[in-house]
Design a protein around this motif. Structure first.
Motif, PDB file in Angstrom:
ATOM      1  N   VAL A  37      33.472  53.979 -30.679  1.00  0.00           N
ATOM      2  CA  VAL A  37      32.380  54.905 -30.374  1.00  0.00           C
ATOM      3  C   VAL A  37      32.423  55.320 -28.905  1.00  0.00           C
ATOM      4  N   GLU A  39      29.615  56.349 -26.054  1.00  0.00           N
ATOM      5  CA  GLU A  39      28.179  56.239 -25.814  1.00  0.00           C
ATOM      6  C   GLU A  39      27.851  56.772 -24.419  1.00  0.00           C
ATOM      7  N   PHE A  41      24.958  56.711 -21.446  1.00  0.00           N
ATOM      8  CA  PHE A  41      23.794  56.006 -20.926  1.00  0.00           C
ATOM      9  C   PHE A  41      23.262  56.737 -19.697  1.00  0.00           C
ATOM     10  N   SER A  53      19.603  51.398 -24.115  1.00  0.00           N
ATOM     11  CA  SER A  53      20.185  51.980 -25.327  1.00  0.00           C
ATOM     12  C   SER A  53      20.802  53.331 -24.976  1.00  0.00           C
ATOM     13  N   PRO A  54      21.842  53.743 -25.695  1.00  0.00           N
ATOM     14  CA  PRO A  54      22.511  55.001 -25.376  1.00  0.00           C
ATOM     15  C   PRO A  54      21.657  56.224 -25.698  1.00  0.00           C
ATOM     16  N   THR A  57      25.521  59.066 -29.038  1.00  0.00           N
ATOM     17  CA  THR A  57      26.622  58.281 -29.578  1.00  0.00           C
ATOM     18  C   THR A  57      27.507  59.175 -30.435  1.00  0.00           C
TER      19      THR A  57
END
Length: 391
Positions: A37, A39, A41, A53-54, A57
């Motif tokens: 994945v 991601e 941030f 948490s991202p 994604t």
């Protein structure tokens, strides 16, 4: 601060035009059989941390990420994968919502695993260096090929664009280093080295005043950072900084700082002007090779990654830079001080600034304006305090 931990393959800062710093983290899916994945941030400069948490994604359907490069505009990024493709992603940010949209990159499909990806400083050129030693330099975004050299190296180790996008430096796993003239699309020179030396990492100076190329050089068990003058391509000196083998090197966008990451988890930051270490982070990735190291675009913070410890952001203990608002406050303070000095001079200068207010207003003689009235009460009191002088 650790972000996620685990199988981080690569990561990079994203400098957004809305004065926002983001981080792209590419995770391999090999450890727990989950898919790879990408991601994104957010970064909080006050807490020096990434979001828990991202914000976005993207799941890679095939392969694992190997390297990632972000366009200077912050709108696009390219990720190379183990399947041999380079994937292009566009980043959309509207009203706090961020999305990654995949796009076709026909010129770099099926080119094989790419160890190095790099955009030029202004974003008009893009270069890839393959595990097979194949070098490609392309115009961006037209993707027209400027240079296509299948035998540039045995296998790529590192690469970097010069500040003016005139040169590209590249290093090989066999210890050689070459300089390429970008607009001409030809090799320019090979850096000289002794038989016992291996040139491993390379970064051009970015301050716009010193035309240097910095390289890490391994001489047996001895590791040094050497400097080449790019006007002559002669080595002008070297210095032991990290004092251990380096795995990655990075230059800040303003060219003031050079960072080195070691193969056992240490990071040192060097002030380029003095070529002295100004920050140490020992055992930052304890016992693990630092895979990626990059300066934050707007803060004195570095992003590092390793397979064991994931992605970590670290605030640098270096001299604080002047913020834009601090410069404006200084200018405002100077202006107010000048205004106060002008007012004081205005109030105490009869001879020049206090013009007569009317036609019949009496004016002081010029000598009295300069020297004052000798018969004034202040002058009489001043002399009277001492009494008559006995000559």
């Amino acid at each position: 601060m650790e972000a996620g931990g685990g199988s981080v393959a690569c990561a990079a800062w994203i400098r957004r035009p809305e004065n926002l710093n983001l981080v792209i983290i590419c995770r391999s899916g090999r450890r727990n059989s989950s898919p790879a994945v990408l991601e994104i941030f957010s970064f909080d400069p006050m807490a020096t941390s990434l979001s828990s948490s991202p914000l976005a994604t993207y799941v890679l359907e095939e392969g694992d990420p190997m390297a990632v490069a972000v366009h200077p505009s912050g709108d696009e990024l390219v990720c190379s994968t183990t399947t041999g493709d380079c994937k292009l992603f566009e980043l959309y940010a509207q009203e706090g919502n961020i999305k990654l949209l995949a796009k076709k990159l026909n010129a770099l499909e099926g080119v094989g695993p790419q160890k190095c990806l790099a955009f030029s400083v202004e974003g008009s050129r893009f270069a890839t260096g393959g595990v097979d030693g194949h070098l490609r330099i392309l115009e961006w975004p037209s993707m027209q090929i400027i240079l296509d050299e299948p035998r540039a190296h045995n296998s790529f180790r590192d690469m970097d664009f010069s500040l003016d996008t005139e040169f590209l430096a590249s290093t090989s796993t066999d210890g050689s280093a070459r300089i390429w003239k970008i607009n001409d699309g030809v090799p320019l020179t090979t850096l000289t080295r002794n038989s016992d030396e291996k040139i491993e990492l390379c970064r051009f100076s970015k301050d716009g005043t010193k035309p240097f190329l910095f390289c890490t050089v391994q001489r047996g068990d001895k590791a040094v950072t050497a400097v080449w003058d790019i006007s002559t391509w002669n080595k002008i000196g070297h210095k032991r900084l990290l004092k251990k083998p380096a795995s990655v090197m990075s230059m800040s966008l303003d060219g003031k700082y050079l960072a080195l990451g070691s193969k056992d988890g240490d990071v040192c930051v060097v002030e380029v002007k003095k070529m002295e270490i100004c920050h140490w982070s020992k055992r930052l990735h304890l016992g693990t090779c630092i895979a990626a190291l990059e300066f934050c675009p707007r803060e004195r913070v570095v992003l590092t990654t390793s397979v064991e410890w994931g992605a970590v952001v670290t605030k640098l203990h270096v001299a604080a830079d002047w913020k834009e608002w601090q410069i404006y406050m200084l200018l405002l303070g100077l202006f107010l001080a000048s205004a106060v000095a002008f007012y004081i001079f205005f109030e105490n200068s009869d001879s020049f600034w206090n013009f007569p207010l009317g036609r019949n207003q009496p004016a002081k003689p010029f000598t009295e304006s300069i020297l004052g009235d000798p018969q004034s009460s202040d002058d009489q009191n001043m002399w009277g305090a001492f009494g008559p002088l006995d000559m």
